[in-house]
Design a protein around this motif. Sequence first.
Motif, short mmCIF file in Angstrom:
data_model
loop_
_atom_site.label_atom_id
_atom_site.label_comp_id
_atom_site.label_asym_id
_atom_site.label_seq_id
_atom_site.Cartn_x
_atom_site.Cartn_y
_atom_site.Cartn_z
N MET A 1 3.62 0.42 6.26
CA MET A 1 2.29 -0.15 6.44
C MET A 1 2.23 -1.50 5.72
O MET A 1 2.61 -1.63 4.58
N ARG A 2 1.77 -2.52 6.41
CA ARG A 2 1.62 -3.83 5.79
C ARG A 2 0.47 -3.80 4.80
O ARG A 2 -0.59 -3.25 5.07
N ARG A 3 0.68 -4.44 3.64
CA ARG A 3 -0.34 -4.45 2.60
C ARG A 3 -0.89 -5.86 2.46
O ARG A 3 -0.20 -6.85 2.71
N TRP A 4 -2.16 -5.93 2.05
CA TRP A 4 -2.85 -7.22 1.89
C TRP A 4 -3.85 -7.02 0.76
O TRP A 4 -4.81 -6.25 0.90
N GLY A 5 -3.60 -7.66 -0.38
CA GLY A 5 -4.40 -7.38 -1.56
C GLY A 5 -5.30 -8.52 -1.98
O GLY A 5 -5.12 -9.68 -1.59
N LEU A 6 -6.24 -8.20 -2.85
CA LEU A 6 -7.17 -9.17 -3.41
C LEU A 6 -7.28 -8.92 -4.91
O LEU A 6 -7.37 -7.77 -5.34
N THR A 7 -7.30 -10.00 -5.69
CA THR A 7 -7.54 -9.89 -7.12
C THR A 7 -9.03 -9.80 -7.38
O THR A 7 -9.82 -10.63 -6.88
N VAL A 8 -9.43 -8.82 -8.15
CA VAL A 8 -10.85 -8.66 -8.52
C VAL A 8 -10.93 -8.59 -10.05
O VAL A 8 -9.99 -8.15 -10.71
#
Length: 316
Positions: A1-8
């Motif tokens: 599964m391709r992952r796509w993250g965000l810094t919070v």
Amino acid sequence: MRRWGLTVPLTGVPLPQHRELIERLPDLGYTDAWSAETAGTDAFSPLLLASQWAPRLRLGTAIVPVYTRGPGVIAMSAATLAECAPGKFVLGIGASSPVIVENWNAGAFTEPYARTRDTLRFLRAALAGEKVTEEYPTFSVSRFRLERPADPAPPIMLAALRPGMLRLAAREADGAITNWFAPADVPKVRAEVGPDLELVARIFVCPTEDADAARKLGRLLISSYLTVPVYRAFHDWLGRGEVLAPMHEAWAAGDRKKANAVIPDEVVDELIVHGSPERCRETLQSYVDNGLTTPVISLLPTGGDPLEQVEALAPR
């Protein structure tokens, strides 16, 4: 599964006001939310909130310094978050830097490789619910056992820049976390950890077509980060030693303005993703195409609405 993250959390947005955005992230295509820990929020609190706002997200710390909490406190904090996000939390740990450890937290930044290795080994046992009594080379623990071990225990990833720590991550951790590199650098890092280990990277993204403004901000960040000895050594290894030498010379002489000015445009453009949202997405995808598993966007301020920018940067 391709992952796509965000810094919070996002810069300039109060933590409680993140709820609506974080609730929407899975539907926008984001799979991950990762926290940082320098001098803003701690690593765990934003993710604890996110675990309740968006249970579908995978949550990760990038990173928890191994010097600024005792080993048992790291284990307790990690187990608490893992209980709130079962099967969805990744504990990222690392050495951090002398500034954070010594200047800000009154610790001693000694033997970073060994301390990180020993903390990893302790956490592996502690998070599995074992009673730990052990004389590690850099610290000792006597009869520690978590009262509330999480089931399942969270995976542990290591922050790693150069071959020694990258290989430690490949041998003993569940993934490696890195940052401050270009898409073209990914294969060199990937070669140290092998083809199968998850490789996570925080990537600085400035979604603006004002290249001058993006480069100005990028130079400030580059001179602040890459003059830190561990990052200087990282970029020497990556092959940027010569091109960054004028920056290091000016920085050592106390001339911060010159240090920024002598950073070439091409270095900024390699290390800071900027341009239209579409172009930024394409550059992020190039990291993945070159071997990165999980890109994690660190959104830089442009004067625009950060919530709208997060939506615009969502995968297509």
